[in-house]
Design a protein around this motif. Structure first.
Motif, mmCIF file in Angstrom:
data_model
loop_
_atom_site.group_PDB
_atom_site.id
_atom_site.type_symbol
_atom_site.label_atom_id
_atom_site.label_comp_id
_atom_site.label_asym_id
_atom_site.label_seq_id
_atom_site.Cartn_x
_atom_site.Cartn_y
_atom_site.Cartn_z
ATOM 1 N N CYS A 6 2.305 -5.845 10.574
ATOM 2 C CA CYS A 6 1.666 -7.701 9.190
ATOM 3 C C CYS A 6 3.413 -7.598 8.462
ATOM 4 O O CYS A 6 4.216 -6.750 8.136
ATOM 5 C CB CYS A 6 1.358 -7.068 7.801
ATOM 6 N N ASP A 7 2.951 -9.483 8.639
ATOM 7 C CA ASP A 7 4.148 -9.977 8.397
ATOM 8 C C ASP A 7 3.751 -10.038 6.648
ATOM 9 O O ASP A 7 4.914 -10.264 6.080
ATOM 10 C CB ASP A 7 3.829 -11.212 8.418
ATOM 11 N N TYR A 8 2.679 -10.138 6.458
ATOM 12 C CA TYR A 8 2.361 -10.351 4.545
ATOM 13 C C TYR A 8 1.140 -8.729 5.025
ATOM 14 O O TYR A 8 -0.075 -8.296 5.543
ATOM 15 C CB TYR A 8 0.984 -11.577 4.824
ATOM 16 N N ILE A 9 1.543 -8.426 3.789
ATOM 17 C CA ILE A 9 0.179 -7.173 3.250
ATOM 18 C C ILE A 9 -0.112 -7.437 2.040
ATOM 19 O O ILE A 9 0.145 -8.151 1.097
ATOM 20 C CB ILE A 9 0.922 -5.968 2.961
ATOM 21 N N SER A 10 -1.432 -7.963 1.361
ATOM 22 C CA SER A 10 -2.511 -8.200 0.359
ATOM 23 C C SER A 10 -3.531 -6.909 0.322
ATOM 24 O O SER A 10 -4.202 -6.052 0.915
ATOM 25 C CB SER A 10 -3.008 -9.577 0.705
ATOM 26 N N ILE A 11 -2.756 -6.499 -1.207
ATOM 27 C CA ILE A 11 -4.065 -5.002 -1.501
ATOM 28 C C ILE A 11 -5.086 -5.299 -2.677
ATOM 29 O O ILE A 11 -5.027 -6.050 -3.535
ATOM 30 C CB ILE A 11 -2.787 -3.762 -2.347
ATOM 31 N N HIS A 12 -6.291 -5.134 -2.107
ATOM 32 C CA HIS A 12 -7.505 -4.834 -3.046
ATOM 33 C C HIS A 12 -8.300 -3.497 -3.032
ATOM 34 O O HIS A 12 -9.062 -3.807 -2.590
ATOM 35 C CB HIS A 12 -7.937 -5.912 -2.242
ATOM 36 N N VAL A 13 -7.645 -3.115 -3.557
ATOM 37 C CA VAL A 13 -7.871 -1.253 -3.795
ATOM 38 C C VAL A 13 -8.454 -1.211 -5.468
ATOM 39 O O VAL A 13 -7.006 -1.690 -6.024
ATOM 40 C CB VAL A 13 -7.450 -0.316 -3.295
ATOM 41 N N PRO A 14 -8.627 -0.138 -6.160
ATOM 42 C CA PRO A 14 -8.968 -0.043 -7.123
ATOM 43 C C PRO A 14 -8.011 0.747 -7.308
ATOM 44 O O PRO A 14 -7.355 1.862 -6.581
ATOM 45 C CB PRO A 14 -10.610 0.762 -7.943
ATOM 46 N N SER A 15 -7.518 1.177 -8.668
ATOM 47 C CA SER A 15 -6.672 1.700 -9.208
ATOM 48 C C SER A 15 -6.733 3.685 -9.559
ATOM 49 O O SER A 15 -7.651 3.628 -10.387
ATOM 50 C CB SER A 15 -6.097 1.399 -10.359
ATOM 51 N N THR A 16 -6.304 4.435 -8.591
ATOM 52 C CA THR A 16 -6.908 5.780 -8.521
ATOM 53 C C THR A 16 -6.451 6.669 -8.152
ATOM 54 O O THR A 16 -5.325 6.193 -8.188
ATOM 55 C CB THR A 16 -7.984 6.543 -7.339
ATOM 56 N N PRO A 17 -5.885 8.244 -8.914
ATOM 57 C CA PRO A 17 -4.664 9.334 -8.235
ATOM 58 C C PRO A 17 -4.506 8.992 -7.054
ATOM 59 O O PRO A 17 -3.502 9.442 -7.404
ATOM 60 C CB PRO A 17 -5.155 10.310 -8.218
ATOM 61 N N ASP A 18 -5.335 8.630 -5.924
ATOM 62 C CA ASP A 18 -5.226 8.926 -4.882
ATOM 63 C C ASP A 18 -4.079 7.521 -4.234
ATOM 64 O O ASP A 18 -3.286 7.291 -3.438
ATOM 65 C CB ASP A 18 -6.230 9.033 -3.815
ATOM 66 N N THR A 19 -4.570 6.118 -5.631
ATOM 67 C CA THR A 19 -3.567 4.480 -4.835
ATOM 68 C C THR A 19 -3.003 4.058 -6.094
ATOM 69 O O THR A 19 -1.766 3.209 -5.401
ATOM 70 C CB THR A 19 -5.166 3.831 -4.392
ATOM 71 N N LYS A 20 -2.218 4.882 -7.095
ATOM 72 C CA LYS A 20 -1.455 4.342 -7.609
ATOM 73 C C LYS A 20 -0.272 5.142 -7.226
ATOM 74 O O LYS A 20 -0.440 5.863 -6.202
ATOM 75 C CB LYS A 20 -1.431 5.035 -9.053
ATOM 76 N N GLY A 21 0.756 3.844 -6.991
ATOM 77 C CA GLY A 21 2.452 3.900 -6.274
ATOM 78 C C GLY A 21 2.417 3.853 -4.720
ATOM 79 O O GLY A 21 2.995 4.458 -4.583
ATOM 80 N N MET A 22 0.942 3.457 -4.911
ATOM 81 C CA MET A 22 0.928 3.470 -2.711
ATOM 82 C C MET A 22 2.338 2.694 -2.355
ATOM 83 O O MET A 22 2.309 2.819 -0.634
ATOM 84 C CB MET A 22 -0.762 3.301 -2.681
ATOM 85 N N ILE A 23 2.277 1.792 -2.698
ATOM 86 C CA ILE A 23 3.661 0.627 -2.083
ATOM 87 C C ILE A 23 4.514 1.250 -3.102
ATOM 88 O O ILE A 23 4.883 1.383 -3.988
ATOM 89 C CB ILE A 23 3.171 -0.930 -2.688
ATOM 90 N N ASN A 24 5.362 2.101 -2.450
ATOM 91 C CA ASN A 24 6.358 3.025 -3.205
ATOM 92 C C ASN A 24 8.091 2.726 -2.164
ATOM 93 O O ASN A 24 7.119 1.935 -0.202
ATOM 94 C CB ASN A 24 5.934 4.019 -3.233
ATOM 95 N N GLU A 25 8.735 3.878 -2.038
ATOM 96 C CA GLU A 25 9.510 3.168 -1.208
ATOM 97 C C GLU A 25 9.621 3.858 0.453
ATOM 98 O O GLU A 25 10.008 3.413 1.331
ATOM 99 C CB GLU A 25 10.793 4.346 -1.562
ATOM 100 N N THR A 26 8.930 5.340 -0.014
ATOM 101 C CA THR A 26 8.407 5.666 1.659
ATOM 102 C C THR A 26 7.448 4.115 2.286
ATOM 103 O O THR A 26 7.763 4.294 3.605
ATOM 104 C CB THR A 26 7.573 6.706 1.495
ATOM 105 N N SER A 27 6.715 4.484 1.980
ATOM 106 C CA SER A 27 6.203 3.325 2.289
ATOM 107 C C SER A 27 6.288 2.122 3.075
ATOM 108 O O SER A 27 6.005 1.224 4.232
ATOM 109 C CB SER A 27 4.726 2.862 1.148
ATOM 110 N N ILE A 28 7.115 1.728 2.424
ATOM 111 C CA ILE A 28 8.185 0.031 2.184
ATOM 112 C C ILE A 28 8.740 0.589 3.502
ATOM 113 O O ILE A 28 8.931 -0.362 4.380
ATOM 114 C CB ILE A 28 9.000 -0.273 1.472
#
Length: 387
Positions: free
Chosen positions: A194-216
């Motif tokens: 994807c050229d664009y990524i849009s995030i639409h999830v709640p903040s939970t222990p599993d999703t906090k920081g999901m966009i980080n150095e590793t995922s990027i």
């Protein structure tokens, strides 16, 4: 009469749901049976024993002490989907803001005030704000709830190829999706394509920081990231580093923080997602109706801490029993009612993680002794009788 306390200004179309004479509604109400709130923080508040429920006129409930409410049998409602159209429209704007350097360009033009030939300066300087069109590009949407699904459909009409990822998608949301939306079975499929990524999830222990150095690092070079969900889903240090390195072309968020304000490549919107009169009205009405139904009938719908439980109120009385999600609770409750010769007309028992709720409709007299016996059972949190 029931007391409804307002912690924020709530649209009148919402508060009018509560009939005069049956409800006392206002900001100065004391000893509330229920609370309506928007953004006010409740973590330091003390709750009286009479408090039955809290309704958040919005989706996020980070301002409410959920665990403490659950321990005391206080139902916390939110209003999922009530502000979906407003946030969807802002997300469409965010797609354009991420691409065309519109904010930078507008800010630059404002510096030309007083110049002799603004038009000439604009023609000379506009090349600094060139950005790509979104048509023909690929958008990845993480979370296909009410907002994500609407954005996916709009993006297809704007000429984008759309991937959607949501392992918890509901049947209702799935039915609303355009057939052209491609199902991503993993987050990796979103990151890689994807050229664009849009995030639409709640903040939970599993999703906090999901966009980080590793995922990027798994994303395409020059990716553009949109976050209109919650600030802590994106690691601030990681996004700033990725912008500086050129890995990320732009980041648009509806949640400014100290770490990201004024950073090149970041468009920080002042939390305008649900800031429309239509959205505020929708949320207020939905929150009020949830509270009213629960107060008058014990029905639970759209609670974040207790399960959905809805049955028609047709009997003489009903028992609203909050308890831990452990074995044999229904059997123990039924035995007490049976010994008291109470006939159960209707019943629903549901659970949500550690919390459970049993709603029982009965005919005939409901002896106080039977209620006390249920209250004394181990793992019972709260018992309420509605007649």
């Amino acid at each position: 009469m029931y007391n409804i306390k307002l912690l924020n200004k709530i649209a009148a179309c919402g508060t009018s749901v509560f009939e005069e004479g049956a409800y006392n509604v206002g900001e100065n109400v004391e000893n509330p049976d229920a609370i309506m709130v928007r953004s006010a923080s409740m973590h330091e508040m003390e709750f009286g024993k009479e408090l039955l429920a809290i309704a958040r006129a919005g989706a996020g409930v980070n301002n409410i002490p959920i665990d403490r409410c659950s321990e005391n049998g206080i139902v916390v409602f939110n209003t999922p989907g009530a502000n979906a159209n407003a946030v969807k429209e802002l997300a469409v704007a965010a797609l354009l803001l991420a691409s065309r350097k519109i904010v930078d360009g507008v800010n630059w033009v404002s510096t030309l005030k007083g110049s002799e030939d603004v038009a000439k300066a604009v023609e000379k300087g506009k090349s600094a704000f060139v950005g790509p069109e979104i048509a023909g590009k690929t958008l990845g949407i993480i979370g296909l709830g009410a907002i994500g699904a609407q954005l996916a459909n709009v993006a297809t009409h704007l000429g984008m190829k759309v991937y959607g990822y949501d392992p918890y998608i509901t049947v209702d949301s799935a039915w609303t999706l355009s057939k052209s939306v491609i199902r991503a079975k993993t987050l990796a499929a979103i990151y890689e394509n994807c050229d664009y990524i849009s995030i639409h999830v709640p903040s939970t222990p599993d999703t906090k920081g999901m966009i980080n150095e590793t995922s990027i690092s798994c994303m395409k070079d020059g990716v553009r990231i949109l976050n209109l969900a919650r600030a802590d889903l994106v690691n601030a240090d990681a996004i700033k580093k990725a912008l500086a390195d050129g890995k990320v072309a732009s980041y648009v968020t509806d949640f400014p923080t100290e770490e990201i304000v004024g950073v090149d490549g970041i468009v920080a919107i002042p939390h305008l997602g649900a800031s429309t009169p239509e959205s505020e009205d929708n949320c207020a009405v939905m929150a009020a109706r949830e509270l009213k139904d629960f107060i008058e009938s014990g029905n639970i719908k759209n609670s974040v801490n207790f399960p959905e439980a809805v049955i028609p109120h047709t009997g003489d009385a009903r028992l609203c029993i909050f308890h831990k999600n452990v074995p044999s609770m229904v059997a123990q409750i039924s035995t007490i009612l049976s010994e008291a010769k109470i006939n159960i007309e209707n019943m629903v028992n549901c659970s949500k993680k550690d919390n459970a709720y049993t709603l029982i409709e009965v005919n005939g007299e409901l002896p106080e002794e039977a209620v006390r016996k249920i209250e004394s059972l181990e793992n019972i949190t709260r018992v309420r009788v509605i007649k």
